[in-house]
Design a protein around this motif. Structure first.
Motif, PDB file in Angstrom:
ATOM      1  N   HIS A  79      32.047  48.373 -85.311  1.00 43.44           N
ATOM      2  CA  HIS A  79      31.706  47.691 -86.554  1.00 43.44           C
ATOM      3  C   HIS A  79      32.503  46.395 -86.686  1.00 43.44           C
ATOM      4  CE1 HIS A  79      31.353  46.844 -90.866  1.00 43.44           C
ATOM      5  NE2 HIS A  79      30.227  47.534 -90.791  1.00 43.44           N
ATOM      6  N   VAL A  80      31.793  45.268 -86.677  1.00 46.86           N
ATOM      7  CA  VAL A  80      32.464  43.961 -86.721  1.00 46.86           C
ATOM      8  C   VAL A  80      33.324  43.826 -87.966  1.00 46.86           C
ATOM      9  CG1 VAL A  80      32.089  41.467 -86.905  1.00 46.86           C
ATOM     10  CG2 VAL A  80      30.720  42.819 -85.306  1.00 46.86           C
ATOM     11  N   GLY A  81      32.785  44.191 -89.114  1.00 44.15           N
ATOM     12  CA  GLY A  81      33.535  44.033 -90.360  1.00 44.15           C
ATOM     13  C   GLY A  81      34.820  44.829 -90.370  1.00 44.15           C
ATOM     14  N   ARG A  82      34.763  46.093 -89.947  1.00 44.70           N
ATOM     15  CA  ARG A  82      35.969  46.926 -89.960  1.00 44.70           C
ATOM     16  C   ARG A  82      36.992  46.456 -88.934  1.00 44.70           C
ATOM     17  NH1 ARG A  82      32.379  51.388 -91.110  1.00 44.70           N
ATOM     18  NH2 ARG A  82      32.220  51.949 -88.911  1.00 44.70           N
ATOM     19  N   SER A  83      36.553  45.760 -87.907  1.00 48.47           N
ATOM     20  CA  SER A  83      37.511  45.309 -86.887  1.00 48.47           C
ATOM     21  C   SER A  83      38.515  44.317 -87.451  1.00 48.47           C
ATOM     22  CB  SER A  83      36.773  44.699 -85.689  1.00 48.47           C
ATOM     23  OG  SER A  83      36.260  43.406 -85.959  1.00 48.47           O
ATOM     24  N   ALA A 125      27.284  31.153 -70.159  1.00 47.98           N
ATOM     25  CA  ALA A 125      27.942  30.583 -71.343  1.00 47.98           C
ATOM     26  C   ALA A 125      29.390  31.055 -71.414  1.00 47.98           C
ATOM     27  CB  ALA A 125      27.196  30.998 -72.603  1.00 47.98           C
ATOM     28  N   PRO A 126      30.299  30.215 -71.923  1.00 47.11           N
ATOM     29  CA  PRO A 126      31.705  30.631 -72.048  1.00 47.11           C
ATOM     30  C   PRO A 126      31.864  31.745 -73.077  1.00 47.11           C
ATOM     31  CG  PRO A 126      31.335  28.545 -73.179  1.00 47.11           C
ATOM     32  CD  PRO A 126      30.071  28.845 -72.414  1.00 47.11           C
ATOM     33  N   LEU A 127      32.899  32.554 -72.890  1.00 42.88           N
ATOM     34  CA  LEU A 127      33.205  33.616 -73.845  1.00 42.88           C
ATOM     35  C   LEU A 127      34.119  33.051 -74.926  1.00 42.88           C
ATOM     36  CD1 LEU A 127      33.830  36.668 -71.476  1.00 42.88           C
ATOM     37  CD2 LEU A 127      31.670  35.644 -72.245  1.00 42.88           C
ATOM     38  N   ARG A 128      33.649  33.075 -76.182  1.00 41.69           N
ATOM     39  CA  ARG A 128      34.420  32.565 -77.316  1.00 41.69           C
ATOM     40  C   ARG A 128      34.354  33.559 -78.463  1.00 41.69           C
ATOM     41  NH1 ARG A 128      32.122  27.279 -79.271  1.00 41.69           N
ATOM     42  NH2 ARG A 128      34.064  27.212 -80.449  1.00 41.69           N
ATOM     43  N   PRO A 129      34.843  34.785 -78.270  1.00 44.58           N
ATOM     44  CA  PRO A 129      34.718  35.819 -79.301  1.00 44.58           C
ATOM     45  C   PRO A 129      35.407  35.407 -80.589  1.00 44.58           C
ATOM     46  CG  PRO A 129      36.287  36.482 -77.607  1.00 44.58           C
ATOM     47  CD  PRO A 129      35.613  35.259 -77.097  1.00 44.58           C
ATOM     48  N   GLN A 130      34.771  35.721 -81.727  1.00 47.62           N
ATOM     49  CA  GLN A 130      35.236  35.237 -83.022  1.00 47.62           C
ATOM     50  C   GLN A 130      35.663  36.346 -83.979  1.00 47.62           C
ATOM     51  OE1 GLN A 130      35.255  31.604 -83.826  1.00 47.62           O
ATOM     52  NE2 GLN A 130      35.313  31.867 -81.603  1.00 47.62           N
ATOM     53  N   ASN A 131      35.813  37.567 -83.491  1.00 41.73           N
ATOM     54  CA  ASN A 131      36.291  38.661 -84.330  1.00 41.73           C
ATOM     55  C   ASN A 131      36.953  39.688 -83.417  1.00 41.73           C
ATOM     56  OD1 ASN A 131      34.134  40.758 -83.585  1.00 41.73           O
ATOM     57  ND2 ASN A 131      32.869  39.042 -84.331  1.00 41.73           N
TER      58      ASN A 131
END
Length: 304
Positions: A64-68, A120-126
């Motif tokens: 879950h993105v939000g809980r992370s 594409a480059p990896l640019r994780p935002q969470n």
């Protein structure tokens, strides 16, 4: 094939197990409540040995993105350790098995160009996306360093019957089902930003891609699993109104907007198509209709 599925009680996991069994595969499921803790390396190795799999589908994850954002250590530590233990278990006990290390389109972050391909480059935002990027790189390392048949699918947004309402399509469908049950006219649906666009696939198409990749995927390679088309929240709500045959009062609430929100995410699955022949078979309208029907049935039986 003899298949081992981790996370088999989750949303995609349940659909995958059903699909594998329909294909005639002998499936062993590792999930919460089955007695194997993937954070325990010895227990994981023993489970792999007992299953003697020809294909391993590693879906288990905190997802879950939000809980992370509130539990970053749980996500960053847990998701990478579970992946490590599964890969080590396969290396020792089933080195000839195909391993599907399921990642996420989230690891690309804000796209520098559309559609997003696997270069594409990896640019994780969470924190969730960071954890999946790390697990994805770890899986690639095991393919390179140990010669394992590891394939790395990167699914974009997927939806369908049985999904938790913390995800957009399920959340909107639940609101419509509740409104219909309460006799609302029009039915009220609340969303965040109505105009962000995401690449949605039906979960049943996604799990079909996973099995095809177990058979035909190139070891070490990454594969986007996506539709190549996008829909906004506004369009999803309108689609639910159409399949339900009701008028919807779409209310936009600022408190539901996410920080770091990207206007549009759209991928290309050309590499997957070239390797396996996969194309999406289920239209978004059917996904919406089936998800709404699932929620209506759930509420009718007193669940939720």
């Amino acid at each position: 094939m003899r298949a081992l599925v981790t996370g088999g009680s989750g949303f995609a996991g349940r659909h995958l197990v059903e699909h594998l069994q329909a294909c005639g595969d002998d499936v062993t499921v590792l999930a919460r409540g089955t007695g194997t803790d993937l954070l325990d390396p010895e227990a994981t190795r023993a489970a792999v040995a007992a299953a003697a799999p020809e294909a391993v589908y590693h879906l288990a994850a905190e997802a879950h993105v939000g809980r992370s954002w509130s539990e970053p250590a749980v996500y960053l530590t847990g998701n990478q350790l579970m992946t490590l233990h599964v890969l080590e278990g396969v290396r020792v006990e089933a080195p000839d098995a195909a391993v599907l290390a399921i990642a996420s389109g989230e690891l690309y972050g804000p796209p520098t160009r559309l559609p997003i391909d696997e270069t594409a480059p990896l640019r994780p935002q969470n924190p969730y996306a960071v954890s999946k990027a790390g697990a994805d790189l770890l899986a690639g390392f095991y393919a390179d360093a140990h010669g394992l048949r590891v394939v790395r699918p990167r699914p974009f947004n997927h939806a369908g019957p049985g999904q938790e309402p913390s995800y957009a399509v399920a959340a909107f469908a639940e609101q419509v089902a509740r409104g219909l049950r309460a006799g609302e006219h029009p039915v009220v649906v609340r969303t965040g930003n109505p105009d962000t666009r995401r690449d949605y696939s039906d979960v049943r198409d996604v799990v079909r891609a996973y099995r095809l990749l177990a058979l035909h995927g190139e070891p070490g390679a990454t594969y986007n699993v996506c539709s190549g088309t996008t829909a906004s929240a506004r369009e999803l709500v309108a689609g639910l109104a159409a399949v339900a045959g009701v008028e919807i009062d779409h209310r936009i609430e600022g408190g539901l907007r996410r920080s770091h929100e990207v206007p549009e995410v759209r991928g290309t699955a050309e590499r997957l198509r070239a390797a396996t022949g996969w194309t999406p078979a289920i239209a978004l309208q059917r996904t919406l209709a089936d998800t709404l029907a699932w929620w209506s049935d759930r509420l009718a039986h007193g669940h939720g």
